[in-house]
Design a protein around this motif. Structure first.
Motif, PDB file in Angstrom:
ATOM      1  N   GLY A 187       0.842  -1.186   0.000  1.00 54.61           N
ATOM      2  CA  GLY A 187       0.000   0.000   0.000  1.00 54.61           C
ATOM      3  C   GLY A 187       0.876   1.233   0.000  1.00 54.61           C
ATOM      4  O   GLY A 187       2.095   1.150   0.246  1.00 54.61           O
ATOM      5  N   TYR A 188       0.264   2.376  -0.290  1.00 54.49           N
ATOM      6  CA  TYR A 188       1.030   3.611  -0.438  1.00 54.49           C
ATOM      7  C   TYR A 188       0.511   4.710   0.492  1.00 54.49           C
ATOM      8  O   TYR A 188      -0.687   4.814   0.745  1.00 54.49           O
ATOM      9  CB  TYR A 188       0.930   4.141  -1.869  1.00 54.49           C
ATOM     10  CG  TYR A 188       1.663   3.323  -2.906  1.00 54.49           C
ATOM     11  CD1 TYR A 188       3.014   3.542  -3.163  1.00 54.49           C
ATOM     12  CD2 TYR A 188       1.003   2.344  -3.653  1.00 54.49           C
ATOM     13  CE1 TYR A 188       3.686   2.806  -4.128  1.00 54.49           C
ATOM     14  CE2 TYR A 188       1.667   1.607  -4.615  1.00 54.49           C
ATOM     15  CZ  TYR A 188       3.015   1.848  -4.855  1.00 54.49           C
ATOM     16  OH  TYR A 188       3.672   1.115  -5.809  1.00 54.49           O
ATOM     17  N   ILE A 189       1.444   5.531   0.953  1.00 60.88           N
ATOM     18  CA  ILE A 189       1.132   6.817   1.570  1.00 60.88           C
ATOM     19  C   ILE A 189       1.776   7.876   0.691  1.00 60.88           C
ATOM     20  O   ILE A 189       2.978   7.796   0.407  1.00 60.88           O
ATOM     21  CB  ILE A 189       1.703   6.926   2.996  1.00 60.88           C
ATOM     22  CG1 ILE A 189       1.113   5.851   3.908  1.00 60.88           C
ATOM     23  CG2 ILE A 189       1.450   8.319   3.562  1.00 60.88           C
ATOM     24  CD1 ILE A 189       1.805   5.756   5.262  1.00 60.88           C
ATOM     25  N   VAL A 190       0.990   8.829   0.243  1.00 62.18           N
ATOM     26  CA  VAL A 190       1.521   9.920  -0.584  1.00 62.18           C
ATOM     27  C   VAL A 190       1.560  11.186   0.264  1.00 62.18           C
ATOM     28  O   VAL A 190       0.520  11.655   0.733  1.00 62.18           O
ATOM     29  CB  VAL A 190       0.672  10.141  -1.854  1.00 62.18           C
ATOM     30  CG1 VAL A 190       1.269  11.265  -2.698  1.00 62.18           C
ATOM     31  CG2 VAL A 190       0.583   8.851  -2.668  1.00 62.18           C
ATOM     32  N   TRP A 191       2.759  11.707   0.489  1.00 62.99           N
ATOM     33  CA  TRP A 191       2.933  12.959   1.227  1.00 62.99           C
ATOM     34  C   TRP A 191       2.323  14.095   0.404  1.00 62.99           C
ATOM     35  O   TRP A 191       2.287  14.029  -0.822  1.00 62.99           O
ATOM     36  CB  TRP A 191       4.423  13.198   1.465  1.00 62.99           C
ATOM     37  CG  TRP A 191       4.779  14.456   2.193  1.00 62.99           C
ATOM     38  CD1 TRP A 191       5.270  15.603   1.655  1.00 62.99           C
ATOM     39  CD2 TRP A 191       4.716  14.686   3.610  1.00 62.99           C
ATOM     40  NE1 TRP A 191       5.508  16.528   2.630  1.00 62.99           N
ATOM     41  CE2 TRP A 191       5.172  15.994   3.859  1.00 62.99           C
ATOM     42  CE3 TRP A 191       4.308  13.908   4.689  1.00 62.99           C
ATOM     43  CZ2 TRP A 191       5.243  16.549   5.128  1.00 62.99           C
ATOM     44  CZ3 TRP A 191       4.377  14.457   5.959  1.00 62.99           C
ATOM     45  CH2 TRP A 191       4.828  15.755   6.169  1.00 62.99           C
ATOM     46  N   THR A 192       1.849  15.122   1.092  1.00 63.47           N
ATOM     47  CA  THR A 192       1.190  16.258   0.458  1.00 63.47           C
ATOM     48  C   THR A 192       1.788  16.584  -0.914  1.00 63.47           C
ATOM     49  O   THR A 192       2.990  16.816  -1.031  1.00 63.47           O
ATOM     50  CB  THR A 192       1.326  17.502   1.354  1.00 63.47           C
ATOM     51  OG1 THR A 192       0.826  17.182   2.650  1.00 63.47           O
ATOM     52  CG2 THR A 192       0.549  18.665   0.780  1.00 63.47           C
ATOM     53  N   THR A 193       0.949  16.614  -1.939  1.00 64.21           N
ATOM     54  CA  THR A 193       1.454  16.844  -3.286  1.00 64.21           C
ATOM     55  C   THR A 193       0.501  17.736  -4.071  1.00 64.21           C
ATOM     56  O   THR A 193      -0.496  18.234  -3.542  1.00 64.21           O
ATOM     57  CB  THR A 193       1.692  15.499  -4.010  1.00 64.21           C
ATOM     58  OG1 THR A 193       2.404  15.752  -5.223  1.00 64.21           O
ATOM     59  CG2 THR A 193       0.380  14.780  -4.308  1.00 64.21           C
ATOM     60  N   ALA A 194       0.826  17.939  -5.339  1.00 63.71           N
ATOM     61  CA  ALA A 194       0.060  18.845  -6.191  1.00 63.71           C
ATOM     62  C   ALA A 194      -1.027  18.102  -6.956  1.00 63.71           C
ATOM     63  O   ALA A 194      -0.956  16.889  -7.157  1.00 63.71           O
ATOM     64  CB  ALA A 194       0.991  19.551  -7.177  1.00 63.71           C
ATOM     65  N   ASP A 195      -2.038  18.856  -7.411  1.00 62.17           N
ATOM     66  CA  ASP A 195      -3.129  18.267  -8.193  1.00 62.17           C
ATOM     67  C   ASP A 195      -2.606  17.547  -9.429  1.00 62.17           C
ATOM     68  O   ASP A 195      -3.162  16.536  -9.848  1.00 62.17           O
ATOM     69  CB  ASP A 195      -4.101  19.367  -8.639  1.00 62.17           C
ATOM     70  CG  ASP A 195      -4.724  20.107  -7.465  1.00 62.17           C
ATOM     71  OD1 ASP A 195      -4.956  19.474  -6.430  1.00 62.17           O
ATOM     72  OD2 ASP A 195      -4.968  21.322  -7.595  1.00 62.17           O
ATOM     73  N   SER A 196      -1.540  18.075 -10.021  1.00 65.97           N
ATOM     74  CA  SER A 196      -1.045  17.568 -11.298  1.00 65.97           C
ATOM     75  C   SER A 196       0.002  16.466 -11.164  1.00 65.97           C
ATOM     76  O   SER A 196       0.567  16.032 -12.173  1.00 65.97           O
ATOM     77  CB  SER A 196      -0.431  18.727 -12.098  1.00 65.97           C
ATOM     78  OG  SER A 196       0.647  19.323 -11.365  1.00 65.97           O
ATOM     79  N   ASP A 197       0.274  15.999  -9.952  1.00 65.55           N
ATOM     80  CA  ASP A 197       1.318  14.994  -9.759  1.00 65.55           C
ATOM     81  C   ASP A 197       0.949  13.716 -10.526  1.00 65.55           C
ATOM     82  O   ASP A 197      -0.068  13.083 -10.245  1.00 65.55           O
ATOM     83  CB  ASP A 197       1.464  14.682  -8.271  1.00 65.55           C
ATOM     84  CG  ASP A 197       2.710  13.850  -7.965  1.00 65.55           C
ATOM     85  OD1 ASP A 197       3.189  13.152  -8.868  1.00 65.55           O
ATOM     86  OD2 ASP A 197       3.177  13.909  -6.817  1.00 65.55           O
ATOM     87  N   PRO A 198       1.778  13.292 -11.497  1.00 70.58           N
ATOM     88  CA  PRO A 198       1.447  12.105 -12.298  1.00 70.58           C
ATOM     89  C   PRO A 198       1.477  10.813 -11.504  1.00 70.58           C
ATOM     90  O   PRO A 198       0.967   9.785 -11.961  1.00 70.58           O
ATOM     91  CB  PRO A 198       2.530  12.104 -13.390  1.00 70.58           C
ATOM     92  CG  PRO A 198       3.674  12.872 -12.792  1.00 70.58           C
ATOM     93  CD  PRO A 198       3.047  13.915 -11.932  1.00 70.58           C
ATOM     94  N   VAL A 199       2.059  10.842 -10.319  1.00 71.23           N
ATOM     95  CA  VAL A 199       2.118   9.632  -9.490  1.00 71.23           C
ATOM     96  C   VAL A 199       0.728   9.241  -8.986  1.00 71.23           C
ATOM     97  O   VAL A 199       0.415   8.054  -8.841  1.00 71.23           O
ATOM     98  CB  VAL A 199       3.089   9.860  -8.307  1.00 71.23           C
ATOM     99  CG1 VAL A 199       2.904   8.786  -7.241  1.00 71.23           C
ATOM    100  CG2 VAL A 199       4.527   9.874  -8.798  1.00 71.23           C
TER     101      VAL A 199
END
Length: 347
Positions: A127-139
């Motif tokens: 599973g993944y945790i994504v740290w605060t990022t942008a709307d456009s993040d391709p990840v």
């Protein structure tokens, strides 16, 4: 016994030499309580003689379709996880859950380059945790399409993931009401607006043009307070930093004070400390000459007398880890305004 350069001894070979089935050999390593003591001793002795070290953990994880590891996609250089106090608090919460659940942790830094997606998807995690990022993040669309649980800290909200955050807009309104009380020239020291992380000065920027949801919502809250208080939003100075770092924010803090700002809402304690440092260098009194407020309420905030939004990044880290493991997580989005001596008394 096998020697360097020879092929790896197999479970089948141990079973043949021990006079048992391969399943029994497997039980000897994975569920030894299901094997008779004499059989267990015989199989272990043969395995030691042949140099057999047990089932391949990689093959076992592939069969089970689980690796026993969760991944944290940082969206920052790796050192940030250890340098930033709130990132450390967040990751401590994640690590606590991993320890309690017997789960590993994989830190996956991203750089904004095309290789980010491959780096993230090639990680062997459950599973993944994504740290605060942008709307456009391709990840984001990639990890949410893998069929694995995903937690996004701070946002943005995307299908296939749960967001763990506080109400940044409401907390910004309340913080601005205290910091800007009695101010004639309010200002904001802001997180980055976009993935390019360009430091710059802006006047009256439109929050809707900001890519990072945490930055956007905090700026929206400040603007809403200014509008309600009759302050000129078009004249609001906003200094944007490249990184949430006290030392790196020094130049932008100075730039704000050069505008004559007498009250600054900073989007973190670290940025607020940069403003306090700049005020001291100039001999300005806090809060008489300049009032300052921030977010997070780490240990230094109390020592500095900083008015700040109190939240628990530690608890949010725990919640994200549980979500990434496919477990239930309690709401960790609580916050409150903690008023100290860096702001003026409200009339």
């Amino acid at each position: 016994m096998s020697s360097p350069g020879t092929s790896r001894v197999t479970m089948a070979e141990v079973a043949r030499r021990s006079g048992v089935s391969p399943m029994t050999v497997s039980y000897c390593y994975n569920q030894p309580d299901r094997v008779a003591p004499e059989t267990l001793r015989r199989v272990r002795a043969v395995a030691a003689e042949l140099g057999y070290r047990g089932p391949d953990p990689t093959a076992r994880s592939l069969r089970r379709r689980r690796t026993g590891t969760i991944g944290v996609v940082l969206g920052e250089h790796l050192a940030y996880a250890f340098e930033d106090p709130q990132a450390r608090s967040f990751l401590t919460g994640v690590a606590e859950v991993c320890r309690e659940r017997g789960t590993g942790l994989n830190l996956i830094p991203t750089t904004g380059e095309d290789t980010d997606v491959e780096r993230v998807t090639s990680a062997s995690v459950d599973g993944y945790i994504v740290w605060t990022t942008a709307d456009s993040d391709p990840v984001l669309p990639v990890v949410t399409g893998l069929g694995k649980p995903v937690a996004v800290h701070g946002g943005p909200a995307v299908d296939g993931a749960r967001v763990v955050t506080i109400d940044n807009r409401a907390s910004a309104r309340e913080l601005a009401a205290h910091v800007f009380a009695g101010a004639a020239r309010p200002a904001v020291l802001s997180f980055p607006f976009g993935r390019d992380r360009t430091a710059r000065m802006a006047t009256g920027p439109d929050p809707d043009g900001v890519e990072f949801p945490v930055t956007r919502d905090r700026l929206r809250g400040v603007v809403e307070h200014c509008r309600d208080a009759g302050l000129d939003i078009r004249a609001l100075p906003v200094a944007v930093v490249a990184r949430n770092n006290r030392a790196e924010a020094a130049a932008q803090a100075d730039a704000l004070l050069d505008t004559g700002a007498d009250a600054v809402v900073a989007m973190s304690d670290q940025l607020a400390f940069a403003v306090l440092d700049a005020a001291r260098r100039r001999g300005l009194r806090v809060p008489a000459d300049v009032a300052v407020g921030g977010w997070d309420d780490g240990p230094e905030a109390d020592r500095e007398g900083l008015t700040t939004i109190t939240q628990s990044l530690h608890d949010q880290g725990r919640a994200c880890a549980l979500i990434a493991l496919g477990a239930d997580a309690q709401d960790s989005g609580t916050w409150r305004l903690t008023v100290r001596t860096s702001t003026r008394a409200r009339s």
